[in-house]
Design an enzyme around this catalytic site. Structure first.
Site: not given
Ligand code: SAH
Length: 465
Positions: A43, A226, A249, A271, A303-304, A332, A384
């Site tokens: 208005p 990690p 991976d 997988k 990881g590394d 790692t 592992m």
């Molecule tokens: N290249 C990776 C290792 C690969 S082998 C690195 O440098 O960390 C896979 C293993 O890494 C797993 O079985 C576990 O033991 C370890 N791992 C990877 N990520 C992890 C996480 N966030 N916490 C604990 N262990 C982990």
């Protein structure tokens, strides 16, 4: 996210605004940037609104809004700054099924209007779900400063070249062309010769790119760390930004994959399509196949990549195919896990070396220098190591390890689901089996969490129970 951002097609469609005061003015300034048909029902209206109406930029109806006015509108704004009138608008909008916004009233609104940085056709919308308007404004100010004012113009010129640029192959080469235009050639041409210099510069750039020799593929072997995206290196992020293909991976987290370029092809080499675990030779071939097509392949490893990553096999395959590669290191699991328990991997007077072990290798449980590992003060990080825990325990005790040697298991290091289990060599089994570790876990022999040990132990027990 309670509100999902979208860009709505409003060209030629009606947006209705109830109210003609300051709140309406603020919204109208935004709405007038669009190509919608704006109708204001009030208005009494501020002189500025009258002025816009006189210019034909909006239609002004000097009466309250009615249900019929809302019919077929795409959006409705309640900007009367009056609770009763706002409630009435909300009811009318609900009845006519038009999404509505009540200015400064999040709860009664079906949508909210973001803060906007306008470089049409580049538009950035910023929202904080109404929680922090001040933050939204400061982000807006940052972006305003960062996005050159010529961006809109560059984008419009760029758009007219879209079809011509399709002569460049899809993927890296086309992307490199556009990146060079927006990052350097476009802004430079505009700065030197103004608007009319942009299109010729772009045409020249396209000609250059069309005659350049096709790029060869490249593979970056990148450490994803990690799991926490904050623990990626800057170089890893850059590689993900530029990737055509990401082959990852099983352990790489979705939060990290989200950072890959939107158009990148994401391949799960853990997988999917390959059965439960992809044979190494197939992964090698997959990397080479994508890189041979001239693509930038990121081989993303948890990881590394140089630690238990089967990196050498992949590097050899890439090298044999004559494809260039680089390794981008990552954090790692042992580094992330030791940080989680406030310890360090080496310590003066305790251990001058640290071992990174794998619990099992392709042949089964891995053998190690158990005698050396069983010595007091030794520190080992077992990767592992879930299934091999009993084997490791047996070997250590057999070689004279003190049963009270601390053992710490960090599951899902750096991730929200992180768990820490504190035990000893004599107790590590059955404790580890009973803990039902579903995530990746790293086992430290010879390390207990610092100071807050008791608290961590409670946590572990809670998590187990
Ligand atoms: N290249 C990776 C290792 C690969 S082998 C690195 O440098 O960390 C896979 C293993 O890494 C797993 O079985 C576990 O033991 C370890 N791992 C990877 N990520 C992890 C996480 N966030 N916490 C604990 N262990 C982990």
């Amino acid at each position: 996210m309670q509100h999902f951002p979208v860009f709505m097609a409003v060209k030629g469609r009606r947006i209705v605004v109830s109210g003609g005061g300051d709140a309406a003015l603020a919204k109208l300034r935004l709405l007038l940037k669009t190509e919608a048909r704006i109708e204001v029902y009030a208005p009494e209206a501020e002189p500025e609104v009258e002025h816009w109406a006189a210019e034909g930029r909006l239609s002004l109806y000097r009466r309250p809004i009615e249900a019929a006015d809302l019919m077929g509108a795409v959006l409705a704004y309640g900007a009367d700054e009056d609770d009763l009138l706002d409630a009435r608008l909300a009811a009318l909008a609900t009845e006519t099924r038009v999404p509505h916004n009540i200015v400064d009233n999040l709860e009664d609104s079906a949508f909210i209007t973001p803060a906007i940085v306008d470089r049409d056709p580049v538009v950035v919308a910023i929202g904080t779900e109404g929680a922090a308007p001040v933050l939204a404004r400061s982000i807006k100010a940052d972006l305003e400063a960062r996005l050159p004012s010529s961006l809109g113009l560059l984008t419009r010129v760029g758009r007219s070249f879209r079809q011509a640029a399709e002569r460049l192959p899809f993927g890296r080469r086309r992307r490199e062309f556009w990146a060079e235009y927006y990052a350097s050639i476009g802004p430079q041409a505009h700065a030197k010769g103004g608007e009319q210099a942009v299109a010729p510069a772009l045409a020249q750039l396209l000609a250059d790119h069309l005659t350049a020799s096709p790029s060869k593929g490249h593979v970056d072997f990148v450490g994803a760390g990690p799991g926490d995206p904050d623990l990626l290196t800057v170089r890893a992020r850059r590689a993900l930004d530029g990737a055509d293909v990401v082959i990852h991976d099983r352990l790489v987290t979705p939060a990290i994959l989200d950072l890959a370029r939107r158009e990148a092809l994401i391949v799960d080499a853990g997988k999917e399509g390959f059965g439960p675990s992809t044979p190494q030779a197939e992964i090698d071939a997959l990397i080479v196949r994508h890189a041979r097509k001239g693509r930038h392949v990121v081989r993303l490893k948890a990881g590394d990549p140089t630690v238990f990553g089967r990196l050498d096999e992949e590097v050899e395959a890439v090298e044999a195919a004559g494809i260039s590669f680089a390794i981008v290191p990552g954090i790692t699991a042992a580094s992330a896990a030791v940080a989680a328990i406030g310890q360090s991997l080496t310590r003066r007077g305790r251990n001058a070396s640290v071992r990174l072990l794998t619990g099992h290798d392709v042949k089964g449980f891995a053998d190690h220098d158990w005698k050396a590992l069983a010595r007091p003060g030794e520190v080992a990080a077992i990767y592992m190591g879930k299934r091999s825990a009993r084997f490791v325990q047996g070997r250590l005790l057999m070689h004279g390890c003190d049963p009270e040697t601390p053992v710490t298991v960090v599951e899902n290091a750096s991730r929200p689901e992180q768990r820490v289990l504190v035990t000893t060599v004599s107790q590590m089994e059955p404790m580890m089996s009973e803990a039902r570790l579903d995530g990746p876990a790293l086992t430290f022999i010879g390390l207990a969490p610092r100071a807050a040990q008791a608290a961590v132990r409670n946590l572990a027990q809670e998590a187990v129970s």
